[in-house]
Design an enzyme around this catalytic site. Sequence first.
Site, PDB file in Angstrom:
ATOM      1  NE  ARG A 162      84.410   3.111  35.850  1.00 16.00           N
ATOM      2  CZ  ARG A 162      85.450   2.047  35.345  1.00 16.00           C
ATOM      3  NH1 ARG A 162      85.364   1.043  35.008  1.00 16.00           N
ATOM      4  NH2 ARG A 162      86.498   2.205  35.926  1.00 16.00           N
ATOM      5  CE1 TYR A 198      61.046   2.524  25.265  1.00 18.36           C
ATOM      6  CE2 TYR A 198      63.512   2.459  24.571  1.00 18.36           C
ATOM      7  CZ  TYR A 198      62.376   3.119  25.374  1.00 18.36           C
ATOM      8  OH  TYR A 198      62.695   4.371  25.686  1.00 18.36           O
ATOM      9  CG  ASP A 202      61.703  -5.789  27.933  1.00 28.16           C
ATOM     10  OD1 ASP A 202      61.170  -5.290  28.967  1.00 28.16           O
ATOM     11  OD2 ASP A 202      62.328  -4.532  27.350  1.00 28.16           O
ATOM     12  CE  LYS A 253      60.112   3.102  30.611  1.00 29.24           C
ATOM     13  NZ  LYS A 253      60.234   2.089  29.539  1.00 29.24           N
TER      14      LYS A 253
HETATM   15  C1  LIG Z   1      61.364   2.033  28.546  1.00 34.37           C
HETATM   16  C2  LIG Z   1      61.526   0.647  28.002  1.00 34.37           C
HETATM   17  C3  LIG Z   1      62.775   0.207  27.792  1.00 34.37           C
HETATM   18  C4  LIG Z   1      63.919   1.122  27.739  1.00 34.37           C
HETATM   19  O1  LIG Z   1      64.072   1.458  29.271  1.00 34.37           O
HETATM   20  P1  LIG Z   1      65.136   2.770  29.614  1.00 34.37           P
HETATM   21  O2  LIG Z   1      65.091   2.503  31.136  1.00 34.37           O
HETATM   22  O3  LIG Z   1      64.386   3.924  29.286  1.00 34.37           O
HETATM   23  O4  LIG Z   1      66.180   2.491  29.004  1.00 34.37           O
HETATM   24  C5  LIG Z   1      62.997  -1.173  27.356  1.00 34.37           C
HETATM   25  N1  LIG Z   1      61.840  -1.810  27.352  1.00 34.37           N
HETATM   26  C6  LIG Z   1      60.700  -1.684  27.321  1.00 34.37           C
HETATM   27  C7  LIG Z   1      59.764  -2.685  27.315  1.00 34.37           C
HETATM   28  C8  LIG Z   1      60.213  -0.488  27.801  1.00 34.37           C
HETATM   29  O5  LIG Z   1      59.130   0.011  28.425  1.00 34.37           O
END
Ligand SMILES: *Cc1c(COP(=O)(O)O)cnc(C)c1O
Length: 387
Positions: free
Chosen positions: A59, A111, A183, A208
Amino acid sequence: MSSQIEAGLATRCIHAGELADPHGSPHTPVYTTTTFAFPDTAAILDVVEGRAAGSLYTRYGLNPTIQALEAKLASLEGAEAALAFASGMAAEAAVFLTHGRGGVVCVGDAYGGTLELIGEQLPQLGIPGHLLLGDELDRLDGLLAGGAGLLFLETPTNPALEIFDIAALAERAHAHGALLVVDNTFASPVNQQPLALGADLVVHSATKYLGGHSDLTAGALMGSKELVEPVWPWRKNLGQVPAPETAALLARSLRTLVVRVRAQNASALAIARAMEAHPRVARVRYPGLESFPGHDLAARQMTGYGGMLTIEVAGDGAAVADGLRLFAIAPSLGGVESLVTQPVTTTHHGLGPEERRRRGITDTMLRLSVGLEDVEDLIADLQQALS
Ligand SMILES: *Cc1c(COP(=O)(O)O)cnc(C)c1O
């Protein structure tokens, strides 16, 4: 191979961070164990008190499979340090709690979970959250001067693929002593390197493009040691570490990141051009098209235009999505299979019609995540659904 070696991105995707294995495995083994044994109590104390590196407790992230993944993740963004997370939202939440306590400003569309966390949940902890759209940047300096210490953005944005100038916004944040967190999920490190452009930290939903096969949920944070290390105790005590099995699966996926994303870039551009020429398509948003408003900026700060594009059809968006056979109707992105989403029914359903109008999200909009199928098949599928 250390992440410091000056190798190309595809080479680093394969070799960076891999552990030397006594049995000769070319890849890091999966250590699923939760705890690690020491020869004596002095040795365990050295790790507990930070004098020695070592595996201790999963963890904490002190697990060889997770640490090998983190060395690879750091290398991909040209960063000194990285932390792996159980999801993209976990990475964002940990960064906001560590570095955003004076307030977080999000610029542009983001998001849905991010908008909720910044706009609704952080304020419940007394952390001011501000959501500015691209045409409200005149308010940014006031908010940063007023104490908001963290500027957050996505570029390209979801679903309009708006492009923000990372270098210019980094300068604006730094002028107020604030951090810029980007991001980089949509672009991936193959197409955009925010740290090299001046951002302080990068977060990813590794669910993704980094994972790339729609079969794992994970997140990542990359940046300098100075900014990443204080996030570690938050991840540890919020319990946000990924499982070692997921860490190994993500490292497996990263080895093909460059070939996947470059193929997706090429297919998305071909589809964008075909859609631009189609009489039943009113508008195509793709950063690689010369007609796209953010194209010049994208050409300056990106090395590829990505696998995401958004079309506005002339007529009923839902009917076109329902008519597609190869593109599956699903809200995620970045996998080997092509997906289609109608933002009004999924990612932006929670916003009212007025807020959607403000964000330029229309009922005729379809967001495509271009996969690795033959591009001729994908174009043929779109053409049959449009006709
Ligand atoms: C999907 C996504 C997130 C969140 O990610 P998770 O892995 O589902 O928690 C954050 N930012 C973007 C641009 C995303 O496409």
